[in-house]
Structures are given as structure tokens and as C-alpha cells.
Design a protein around this motif. Sequence first.
Motif, PDB file in Angstrom:
ATOM      1  N   LYS A 122      -1.071  -4.814  -6.822  1.00  0.00           N
ATOM      2  CA  LYS A 122      -1.544  -5.940  -6.009  1.00  0.00           C
ATOM      3  C   LYS A 122      -1.801  -7.166  -6.881  1.00  0.00           C
ATOM      4  CE  LYS A 122      -3.538  -3.059  -2.380  1.00  0.00           C
ATOM      5  NZ  LYS A 122      -4.766  -2.589  -1.725  1.00  0.00           N
ATOM      6  N   HIS A 133      -5.381   5.301  -8.391  1.00  0.00           N
ATOM      7  CA  HIS A 133      -5.568   4.120  -7.542  1.00  0.00           C
ATOM      8  C   HIS A 133      -5.674   2.822  -8.328  1.00  0.00           C
ATOM      9  CE1 HIS A 133      -6.289   5.627  -3.285  1.00  0.00           C
ATOM     10  NE2 HIS A 133      -5.815   6.645  -3.976  1.00  0.00           N
ATOM     11  N   LEU A 148      -2.451   0.995  -8.084  1.00  0.00           N
ATOM     12  CA  LEU A 148      -2.244   0.240  -6.855  1.00  0.00           C
ATOM     13  C   LEU A 148      -2.938  -1.122  -6.974  1.00  0.00           C
ATOM     14  CD1 LEU A 148      -1.117   0.003  -3.998  1.00  0.00           C
ATOM     15  CD2 LEU A 148      -3.154   1.206  -3.176  1.00  0.00           C
ATOM     16  N   ASP A 183       0.804  -1.225   0.000  1.00  0.00           N
ATOM     17  CA  ASP A 183       0.000   0.000   0.000  1.00  0.00           C
ATOM     18  C   ASP A 183       0.836   1.274   0.000  1.00  0.00           C
ATOM     19  OD1 ASP A 183      -2.467  -1.286  -0.128  1.00  0.00           O
ATOM     20  OD2 ASP A 183      -2.579  -1.504   2.042  1.00  0.00           O
TER      21      ASP A 183
END
Length: 120
Positions: free
Chosen positions: A107, A100, A103, A89
Motif C-alpha cells: 500500500k 501483513h 501488505l 488487498d
Amino acid sequence: MFNEIIVTNFSAPTHQGTVESPDIKLSLGNPVCGDKVEITACCDQQKITQIRFKAWGCATSLAMANIFCRQVEGLTITEALKLADNHVDTMLGEIEPSQHHCLDMLKSLFNQLKAEEIVL
């Protein structure tokens, strides 16, 4: 708009390219924005000895691919996954809401790497 981590990894990527005869191939895309990332890596006894990326998309997604490669090269897959559990994170730094999706892509790369751990 872009934090220093993103700017550094976008403007001077250290892991761009491809690996000859890779042991691992990861790829993902974001159908909403059109970003695409391909990762190739060589391993020796679960250790990621060389890893490179090819990416198409926004500056943040290209930076994210370089960050992923930089973070995991030299680690075993198990070590890389522990790193992800503790720091995923924060790897991209502070990002805008419009970034975002990168991100989520980061992941996803770690999730794909987890599947490779079982195969190798």
C-alpha cells in the motif's frame, strides 16, 4: 506458510534488477523487521514502460515487490492507482498475520506512486 502467489513471485521473480536512468524511484523500509525495497521505473507519457525492484528481507516482501512491478508495468500511473484501489488487498493472496506488514508495504508503494503521478 506461504501461498502460491508468494512462492511463485519469490522463487521466480520477473522484475528483479534496476532500470537505467529511471523517471521514478520509490523506496521504503520496515524498521521493525528490516525489510527494504527499492523500485526504479521508466515512464513515457505517464505510462510505466519498464519497472524493476531490488529488495532485502523476508520472502513475502521480495514477492510483494515483484508483484507490484508485475501489476503496474504497462499501465499508466492513473490505471495503476485504480487497480490498487480495487485489488490491493488481494494482490498478495491469503497471507498469515506475520506477513501483513508486506501488505502495508505494498500500500505504501502505491501511495508513493500516487505522489509521482503529480510530479510527472
